[in-house]
Enzyme design. Structure first.
Site, PDB file in Angstrom:
ATOM      1  CB  SER A  52      -0.954  -0.002   1.190  1.00  0.00           C
ATOM      2  OG  SER A  52      -0.233   0.046   2.401  1.00  0.00           O
ATOM      3  CG  HIS A  53       2.730   3.161   2.557  1.00  0.00           C
ATOM      4  ND1 HIS A  53       1.932   2.387   3.360  1.00  0.00           N
ATOM      5  CD2 HIS A  53       2.406   4.443   2.847  1.00  0.00           C
ATOM      6  CE1 HIS A  53       1.173   3.158   4.118  1.00  0.00           C
ATOM      7  NE2 HIS A  53       1.430   4.409   3.829  1.00  0.00           N
ATOM      8  CD  GLU A  87      -3.302  -3.466   3.605  1.00  0.00           C
ATOM      9  OE1 GLU A  87      -4.039  -4.376   3.181  1.00  0.00           O
ATOM     10  OE2 GLU A  87      -2.098  -3.351   3.296  1.00  0.00           O
TER      11      GLU A  87
END
Lengths: 336, 336
Positions: free
Chosen positions: A46-47, A187
């Protein structure tokens, strides 16, 4: 899901090309790309490169100053301010870090406020960099008001992450970085993109009812982790990385966003503590004593929070990373 | 359960009489009694007069220096050490607080390490005192190794509380103070005393299995709140209020206790941040902005962590406190 393998060098090229294509100045390209690469390399999906979509969206929404030159202000013997002047946070942090480190070494503890920045990254890369200087680090940032406080039903707090880093001589630092929401918003967004339901406890719908629908939770409110304790910590983050440093709360950031769905605006607070300030010549002995704690955790099968990331890092550096083909396609489209 | 009503003044007389009877020097009597009174007054049953039993047990076990004169050491421009010299923590904190406050005002942020102390109190009274000076406060302390880390099954961490305080002009400060264990150990001890089962999630037995038996959980391991996030925070507390300040971890404290079941030995870390350091003349405006957050919480029915305590405080000061008759009987027996 079809995946594409990229070397870390290819991730860098891709990230830098996308960011430059959308008008970020060279210094910002380099600073921002670094955190996207770090996220992908450490398998924080997610990053990772997914954030390039977020980043470009924020740029296209006109919410970020593309060539902002951060101003570094020496506020007090133990305080530094980095005014990002509306740019992404990373460059402001990089420019202010040397003064933060110098102050922590001179006075024992120091704090850096990054102000007027656009924030979309994880906090662990910054915390990790401070530990590389032999310092203990803490970092906090509000986000957008997406999260309901314990006992409430409506968004008020951000996902408000807390990150901590502890230097380990001869080893990767001990680092954790978690949202005080039950999960990171990224998420839930990944679940939404993939059409998967979310577990209970992640969010409520717009009427305040429990939901497993990712879209409904994003339209309603996320929940904090750990009930009233997580909620209290989230409120602390709002206060110390908001009003305390003269910057926006998550509610103010979301209002300033005005529906653009861009990355949060606001500030970040980073604390640095020098173990030598308390321990002098005995610092090495006491840091060694901390190693007994880490060993005792391993001995009972408990995993250190950063362990999985470092394993992923070693794997990625050796073998490259695997990114969903659809995501790469979406990112490549940003180069057109 | 039969209860006895006492005025706060009577609680003070009782606490001071018990502590003096067991040999604490007058300055320690006053400092320790103050936190016992505060706990009872604010209806924190596990940190009220019940703690007199714990306190006397620790004294009788020979684990506390009864007339220790704390040494205050000016370590660095932003660091203070209070060496409690084996005494209870309260007097050392009181003696060091003025220097902590002065340093925070001068440099923007300061840290106080209380070392070599015996610790049995909540952290909120100390955090609240720092906020009364207009400063933001954070406090951390390890305890005895009673808590298993996430993914583990055996005690390694303490109940490791975190406390935070935020000054509110014209109002009681916003304060929270919670154990990073699922509950405070005193809560499990109260269940054991009263023969009540504990909820699931509070602890595991000596074999690492979930249990609702208070006695079994005290012999096994407590669990952290919030899964791996609470566990990470607990480990942070071990590190920053243990090795970072040259003091014991919870495991070392329990080993030093050597089965005496006395209060934890070790240290405490208190941070103080001056909002004026970041905000200058605008501090009042930004603190006012923080009030919008508290109001928004109230508007959606969410309770501030400290609200219940302040309500209890007002009630106790007006009407006195209600203490179980059996507990008063046990405490009175300490005066024989």
């Amino acid at each position: 899901m079809e995946k594409v393998r990229l070397s870390v060098g290819e991730v860098r090229e891709l990230a830098e090309a996308v960011l430059a294509r959308h008008g970020l100045s060279p210094d910002h390209v380099k600073a921002v790309a670094e955190t996207v690469i770090a996220g992908e390399r450490d398998e924080c999906a997610s990053h990772g490169v997914y954030r390039l979509l977020v980043c470009v969206h924020t740029i296209q929404a006109g919410k970020v100053a593309l060539d902002a030159e951060p101003a570094i202000i020496d506020l007090a013997p133990s305080l530094v301010r980095a005014d990002a002047r509306g740019g992404f946070a990373q460059l402001a942090f990089n420019r202010a870090k040397p003064l933060l480190v110098e102050k922590a070494r001179r006075t024992g503890i120091a704090a850096l406020a990054v102000n007027n920045c656009v924030h979309f990254a994880a906090l662990w890369p910054e915390v990790e960099e401070v530990t590389r200087e032999g310092l203990v680090a803490l970092a906090f940032t509000p986000s957008h008001a997406w999260v309901a406080p314990a006992g409430g039903t409506r968004p008020l707090l951000g996902t408000n992450p807390i990150a901590f880093g502890w230097p380990r001589p001869g080893s990767n630092p001990f680092v954790f970085d978690f949202a005080t929401s039950a999960v990171a918003r990224g998420e839930i967004e990944l679940h939404r993109r993939e059409g998967r339901p979310i577990p209970e406890g992640w969010g409520v719908d717009a009427e305040g009812n429990a939901t497993t629908d990712a879209e409904a939770a994003m339209a309603g409110a996320m929940l904090t982790f750990g009930g009233h304790k997580g909620s209290a910590l989230s409120l602390m983050v709002e206060l110390i990385a908001g009003p305390l440093i003269g910057d926006m709360t998550s509610t103010e950031s979301l209002a300033a966003d005005a529906g653009a769905k861009a990355s949060p605006l606001g500030g970040e607070l980073i604390l640095a503590i020098d173990p030598k300030g308390f321990l002098g010549a005995l610092a090495a002995d006491h840091l060694e004593r901390a190693e007994r704690l880490f060993e005792a955790m391993a001995a009972q099968g408990a995993r250190l929070p950063s362990q999985r990331r470092y394993e992923a890092r070693a794997r990625s550096l050796a073998e490259g990373v695997c990114v969903p083909a659809k995501l790469i396609q979406d990112i490549n489209a940003l180069l057109d």
